[in-house]
Enzyme design. Structure first.
Site, PDB file in Angstrom:
ATOM      1  N   HIS A 188      -9.824  -1.770  14.638  1.00  0.00           N
ATOM      2  CA  HIS A 188      -8.955  -2.309  13.570  1.00  0.00           C
ATOM      3  C   HIS A 188      -9.641  -2.413  12.140  1.00  0.00           C
ATOM      4  O   HIS A 188      -8.999  -2.180  11.048  1.00  0.00           O
ATOM      5  CB  HIS A 188      -8.208  -3.784  13.967  1.00  0.00           C
ATOM      6  CG  HIS A 188      -7.325  -3.527  14.849  1.00  0.00           C
ATOM      7  ND1 HIS A 188      -6.777  -4.635  15.393  1.00  0.00           N
ATOM      8  CD2 HIS A 188      -6.531  -2.843  15.116  1.00  0.00           C
ATOM      9  CE1 HIS A 188      -5.774  -4.190  16.202  1.00  0.00           C
ATOM     10  NE2 HIS A 188      -5.488  -2.964  15.721  1.00  0.00           N
ATOM     11  N   CYS A 487      -2.355  26.160   2.290  1.00  0.00           N
ATOM     12  CA  CYS A 487      -2.729  24.643   2.379  1.00  0.00           C
ATOM     13  C   CYS A 487      -3.983  24.469   3.058  1.00  0.00           C
ATOM     14  O   CYS A 487      -4.186  23.321   2.949  1.00  0.00           O
ATOM     15  CB  CYS A 487      -1.398  23.736   3.044  1.00  0.00           C
ATOM     16  SG  CYS A 487      -1.271  24.251   4.836  1.00  0.00           S
TER      17      CYS A 487
END
Length: 530
Positions: A188, A487
């Site tokens: 996290h 792209c």
């Protein structure tokens, strides 16, 4: 990702080393129970404040980290174990909390799956939060008691583990980078570091044994490398890189030019601000799978809808190409439990994977369809191999959204597999638009692994046959009256933009910071410059 040169500030890992340890009895037992309950209540309230702040600044999905931590504190098995230790062994609140959370943390670290092991850092952090409250302490940066301690300002913070507390509650506006001994890229704390744009490298066991406060480091988040006391040559190289980045950042804006559109590639909503600053003419590649990688879990339909809607609203009517989840090969997500493959680059990835994991596909399709009510949605299908596969995927997409109120949705092909390029005329008959993903196209066309150092010399575009293929794709799109763009990394290569323009490419999508320079080259080509 990112690279930085700086000196070390050590995070205070030892602030709980002298916790009070004592036995309690009689009325003292009840007092310790009340202290635990108070610590749980106040810590939960603080987590909610942080969650709300993170949702506002980084996004709802990122804020869910703190909802998960709140749920741990509310888990009755955790609460019961703490109180049982006080009753059974007559220990104080600090001792009971430390032992209870150590028990759960050790149990999680023994799990075999890396994805779950990384959640142990949440347990350790919650223990620290509760102990901080009981001892009236705060997380802090320390430099071994030196008077010149910079408290992390313009420093690289080195710690045992990168936690959400460290990345959110400390003042990190001037922190240059993070280095930790524990934790992986899906922890996290690492997720939040990415959202904040702070270069970080984790998992360097034993690092703090060989460095101290003030040690000079190079932290290279691109390579996952840390260099201790770098040489003057290495330092100069990094300083040159940072200077070039600074110049790019402060490059005078170049307004859009008629006849050559430059769009932006983004990984998440957080990248939209820079795209707008650079006056991007839309988003030519939204790598939607990065939202899953950043949050280390699947996102719900509602969460995806909120993310996609936020991007569309921010772009205020400009085109946004949403590439469907491009998972597999180099982006294997542990929570999807995808079987390990011998040759993942040629395996279960892109559109093949989506058609094999239809629940995942359906969730994203519905989120995109709901978002289309706000602005047109351009859906880009990755790793298309032929017309039959594209039509099957488009048909499934439309079946899943049949019950929804929708706006305009366009379906496009991402040309990155040679077989699709050979079937371009058929594909462009049915597709609404197309984009060319040159990174994988070069790899598959010339059978060269772009991540293999042994053959890296052979990964280039200086071959006539490649340009013949590119020119043919442009001509097919023109014949069919369909929009086509580029792209891949090639679109942001100043050496190749002129060639792309010459074969008829009039729309490219690049990293936002490259937009001014690419736009200048486009302007020169239009004016007949070299």
């Amino acid at each position: 990702e990112g690279i930085v040169l700086g000196r070390v500030c050590l995070f205070n890992e030892n602030r709980h080393s002298n916790l009070p340890i004592y036995k309690v009895e009689g009325s003292g037992v009840e007092k310790e129970h009340r202290r635990v309950d108070r610590a749980l209540k106040v810590t939960t309230e603080r987590l909610e404040e942080i969650r709300a702040d993170v949702e506002k600044t980084l996004g709802k999905a990122e804020s869910e980290i703190f909802n998960a931590q709140k749920m741990i504190l509310a888990d009755q098995s955790v609460v019961k174990k703490i109180h049982d230790l006080i009753d059974r062994e007559n220990v104080n609140a600090e001792t009971a909390i430390s032992r209870a959370f150590d028990y759960f943390e050790n149990a999680i670290r023994k799990l075999s799956q890396e994805h779950f092991k990384e959640r142990a850092s949440d347990i350790a952090e919650l223990k620290g939060r509760l102990l901080d409250f009981l001892g009236n302490m705060k997380p802090s940066l320390q430099c071994a008691g030196l008077e010149h301690c910079q408290k992390g300002k313009h420093r690289i913070v080195v710690a045992d583990e990168l936690t959400p507390s460290m990345t959110v509650e400390l003042d990190i506006s001037d922190v240059k980078g993070f280095v930790t001994e524990k934790g992986g890229k899906n922890s996290h704390g690492a997720i939040l570091a990415r959202s904040l744009g702070v270069p970080a490298v984790s998992g360097l066991s034993g690092l703090r044994e060989i460095i101290g406060c003030g040690t000079e480091l190079i932290v290279d988040g691109y390579k996952g490398e840390v260099i201790v006391w770098p040489s003057e040559d290495r330092k100069k190289n990094v300083q040159d890189i940072l200077l070039r980045k600074k110049k790019h950042k402060h490059t005078e804006m170049v307004a859009p030019i008629e006849g050559f559109s430059v769009m932006a590639n983004i990984n998440s909503f957080a990248d939209v601000a820079e795209a707008l600053e650079m006056q991007a003419e839309g988003i030519g590649l939204y790598r939607t799978e990065m939202d899953l990688i950043a949050n280390s879990r699947l996102l719900s339909e509602d969460e995806l809808y909120e993310k996609y809607t936020a991007v569309l609203k921010a772009m205020e009517g400009e085109i946004v190409f949403f590439r469907l989840f491009d998972i597999g090969s180099d982006k294997v997500l542990p929570f999807l439990e995808i079987q390990k493959e011998q040759n993942p680059a040629l395996g279960w990835r892109g559109l093949r994977l989506l058609l094999g994991k239809k629940d995942l596909f359906a969730t994203q399709a519905r989120a995109l369809a709901r978002a289309s009510v706000n602005s047109p949605v351009w859906v880009l299908y990755p790793m298309v191999v032929d017309l039959e596969q594209f039509l099957a995927a488009r048909r499934f997409f439309m079946e899943q959204i049949a019950d929804l109120k929708i706006g305009e949705i366009k379906h496009g092909v991402l040309f990155e597999v040679p077989s699709a390029c050979l079937a371009a005329d058929e594909l462009m008959k049915y597709a609404d638009f197309a984009s060319i993903g040159t990174n994988d196209l070069i790899q598959y066309m010339f059978a060269v692994d772009r991540d293999n150092e042994l053959v890296a010399y052979d990964y280039h575009v200086e071959r006539p046959v490649f340009w013949e293929l590119m020119a043919n794709l442009v001509q097919v799109a023109k014949h069919r009256g369909k929009m086509i763009s580029v792209c891949g990394e090639m679109a942001g290569d100043v050496e190749q933009i002129g060639k792309l323009y010459d074969i008829g490419i009039r729309r490219v999508s690049v990293s936002a910071r490259r937009i001014p320079e690419i736009r200048r080259i486009g302007a020169k080509k239009i004016k007949g410059g070299k």
